[in-house]
Write an enzyme that holds these catalytic residues in place. Structure first.
Site, PDB file in Angstrom:
ATOM      1  N   GLU A  30      -6.524   3.369  -5.810  1.00 31.91           N
ATOM      2  CA  GLU A  30      -7.757   3.544  -5.037  1.00 31.91           C
ATOM      3  C   GLU A  30      -8.432   4.803  -5.540  1.00 31.91           C
ATOM      4  OE1 GLU A  30      -9.453   4.105  -0.488  1.00 31.91           O
ATOM      5  OE2 GLU A  30      -7.615   5.102  -1.113  1.00 31.91           O
ATOM      6  N   HIS A  66     -11.032  -2.509   3.827  1.00 31.39           N
ATOM      7  CA  HIS A  66     -10.822  -2.061   5.201  1.00 31.39           C
ATOM      8  C   HIS A  66     -11.579  -0.788   5.553  1.00 31.39           C
ATOM      9  CE1 HIS A  66      -8.116   0.238   2.713  1.00 31.39           C
ATOM     10  NE2 HIS A  66      -7.904   1.077   3.712  1.00 31.39           N
ATOM     11  N   ASP A  67     -12.298  -0.211   4.604  1.00 30.19           N
ATOM     12  CA  ASP A  67     -13.030   1.024   4.838  1.00 30.19           C
ATOM     13  C   ASP A  67     -14.544   0.860   4.827  1.00 30.19           C
ATOM     14  OD1 ASP A  67     -10.805   2.717   5.105  1.00 30.19           O
ATOM     15  OD2 ASP A  67     -10.636   2.991   2.944  1.00 30.19           O
ATOM     16  N   ASP A  91       0.859  -1.181   0.000  1.00 35.26           N
ATOM     17  CA  ASP A  91       0.000   0.000   0.000  1.00 35.26           C
ATOM     18  C   ASP A  91       0.898   1.234   0.000  1.00 35.26           C
ATOM     19  OD1 ASP A  91      -2.309   1.571   0.282  1.00 35.26           O
ATOM     20  OD2 ASP A  91      -3.213   0.076   1.594  1.00 35.26           O
ATOM     21  N   ASP A 131      -2.925   4.665  -2.480  1.00 33.81           N
ATOM     22  CA  ASP A 131      -3.981   5.228  -1.652  1.00 33.81           C
ATOM     23  C   ASP A 131      -4.467   6.559  -2.224  1.00 33.81           C
ATOM     24  OD1 ASP A 131      -5.442   5.115   0.967  1.00 33.81           O
ATOM     25  OD2 ASP A 131      -4.295   6.947   1.350  1.00 33.81           O
TER      26      ASP A 131
END
Length: 551
Positions: A286, A347-348, A121, A223
């Protein structure tokens, strides 16, 4: 972990492999399955209650047996953990809570030995306010790194330079009394945004990428990629006429000038050129944008991100008509030769099993693993992990702390992996950093692996079938007209066709031959109990059932 049994479809898989069909010359990230790991919650090896790299190494055999092709790790870099790793203070090291660079080398070696790629990431939009770059930048207005971040004079009345809002609540500007200016932070005040209009910043991040590529990393998930470039004039964002109370406060404005600026596509192309300096690597972005803007991140002539993450399923209404439309819209919007991808959990966002229910989570698994393009799994979804309710005194997520009471907390989808029925689910010998779900004693890897018809063995069966069937990897996608709760489509490759029929409702339904092409042979049911049935003249679907049929 015991050897998993998926014998009901083994003969089908062996028959298909005997045909000698090939997927063709496509890359690992096209034919493979990605699996996201939130390192804090996967496996603790040292008893501190937090997952770590040696813990992941100890679970490589699990990942290999599950059948995934690549693991994507949420940030493992040194961080004050204001946002649990998304506030990086050193891009070139591993945070001690996760291990060391040697541990990372061990992980890469173990993964590669099991034919599993490793994706990191990358968080290039912002750093921690404890990063040496920012410490220098805020030290004085004439520091050489002052322009590495977004500093701006106050308005004449001393207030923030514009109306931009933080995604985590409140103004996105923080006043620095030492130098008399504001700095911009799209997220927490402890996460100042880098100035991506500065070539030195770009080169510094590109050098970070090269550092990790040389350590064997196979790619990056970048990200908030659409945030990197901001309006050069810092104009106010316009109000959002569709905003409603109960939504996160930042949604009151349309981020017209603070995200998705036209210049971002040049940055993505630069980033891709760095990736292309190394062989067989992947660049994933992302990007939470409407599909017409999302696909722009593939770049001109596909010179941008290999996979701009497609999050449409994360918030789609769970009904056949809505999902059929979003698939069709996405397929139509894709540039020529662009490779699609699908994400069901991360994860969000709340866990899929809690969003659609336990029964439909099985149908969702079949959907994800039979659509055209690269699927991304989120750890624990393969065992149907639920969103965990977090008590007030156990909340860790800064988003929930800053904007409480409207359901934005992300802790509930980040809880520890449920490995077995032992204390703390086999995740740790200590108190875990977040509580486990109450159902972990029953719903865990060990128990579900032993249950031939569990969701875990459904995932295994789907992954095995996907590996065996070129139609599911390289095949075309064709929607099939149906009605009611049924979603259906065909995947075709080299003269062979599969029909996928998904009942997104709880009631049984029947489909006549006037609506679909029959006959065929049933390869897999989400209930793992109908393999080998002949389908002719019509098709009966139980409630909450999905089927894969070879025509």
């Amino acid at each position: 972990m015991q050897t998993l049994s998926i014998s009901p479809i083994r003969d089908v898989i062996d028959d298909q492999r005997a045909l000698g069909m090939k997927h063709g010359a496509i890359s690992w990230w096209q034919k493979g399955i990605l699996y996201q790991i939130y390192p804090r919650s996967f496996q603790d090896s040292n008893g501190d209650g937090i997952g770590d790299l040696p813990g992941i190494v100890g679970r490589i055999s699990y990942l290999r047996d599950l059948g995934v092709d690549a693991i994507w790790l949420s940030p493992i870099f040194p961080s004050p953990m204001a946002d649990f790793g998304y506030d990086i203070s050193n891009y070139l090291e591993v945070d001690p809570v996760f291990g060391t660079l040697d541990d990372f080398a061990t992980l890469v070696g173990a993964a590669h030995a099991s034919n599993i790629k490793v994706i990191l990431d990358l968080v290039p939009n912002h750093t921690s306010d404890q990063h040496p770059w920012f410490i220098e930048s805020r030290s004085s207005r004439d520091n050489p790194k002052r322009d590495w971040y977004l500093w701006h004079e106050p308005r004449t009345d001393g207030t923030a330079p514009n109306n931009w809002m933080s995604e985590f609540g409140g103004s996105a500007w923080k006043y620095d009394a030492c130098t008399g200016q504001y700095y911009y932070h799209a997220f927490l005040a402890q996460q100042p945004d880098l100035n991506w209009r500065n070539p030195a910043v770009r080169q510094a991040i590109y050098d970070v990428m090269r550092f990790w590529f040389r350590k064997g990393v196979d790619g990056f998930r970048v990200d908030v990629l659409w945030h990197l470039i901001k309006d050069a004039e810092f104009r106010d964002n316009p109000p959002n006429p569709a905003f409603r109370l109960g939504r996160p406060p930042h949604e009151a404005l349309l981020p017209l000038y603070s995200t998705d600026r036209p210049e971002i596509l040049d940055v993505v192309m630069e980033m891709r050129r760095v990736v292309d300096e190394f062989s067989d690597r992947v660049l994933i972005g992302e990007i939470y944008l409407p599909v017409d803007r999302l696909v722009a991140y593939y770049g001109r002539d596909l010179s941008g991100a290999h996979l701009p993450f497609n999050f449409a399923l994360l918030s789609a209404p769970w009904n056949a008509r809505a999902i059929a439309k979003l698939i069709d819209d996405y397929e139509r919007a894709l540039p020529a030769a662009a490779w699609p991808n699908w994400v069901l959990g991360n994860h969000d966002r709340p866990r899929i099993a809690s969003r659609v229910g336990r029964a439909q989570a099985r149908v969702a698994a079949m959907l994800l693993l039979t659509l055209r393009g690269t699927p991304t799994l989120y750890y624990g979804d393969e065992i149907g992990m639920q969103q965990v309710a977090i008590a007030q005194d156990q909340i860790r997520d800064p988003f929930e702390k800053n904007v409480p009471g409207i359901g934005v907390g992300r802790d509930g989808c980040r809880t520890p992996m449920q490995w077995n029925a032992e204390a703390h689910g086999g995740f740790t010998a200590s108190v875990p950093w977040l509580p486990l779900a109450n159902d972990y004693v029953h719903d865990n890897v060990a128990n579900l692996a032993a249950d031939a018809r569990s969701i875990f063995n459904l995932y295994r069966a789907l992954i095995e079938l996907r590996r065996a069937m070129p139609e599911l990897v390289a095949g075309s996608y064709t929607p099939v007209a149906t009605a009611g709760d049924v979603l259906a489509y065909k995947r075709e490759y080299a003269g062979n066709a599969l029909l996928i029929v998904l009942n997104l409702g709880a009631d049984p339904t029947s489909i006549g031959s006037d609506m679909m092409e029959f006959p065929g042979k049933l390869l897999l049911s989400t209930n793992l109990d109908r393999t080998g049935e002949t389908v002719s003249g019509g098709l009966d679907l139980r409630g909450d059932e999905g089927l894969i049929i070879r025509l």
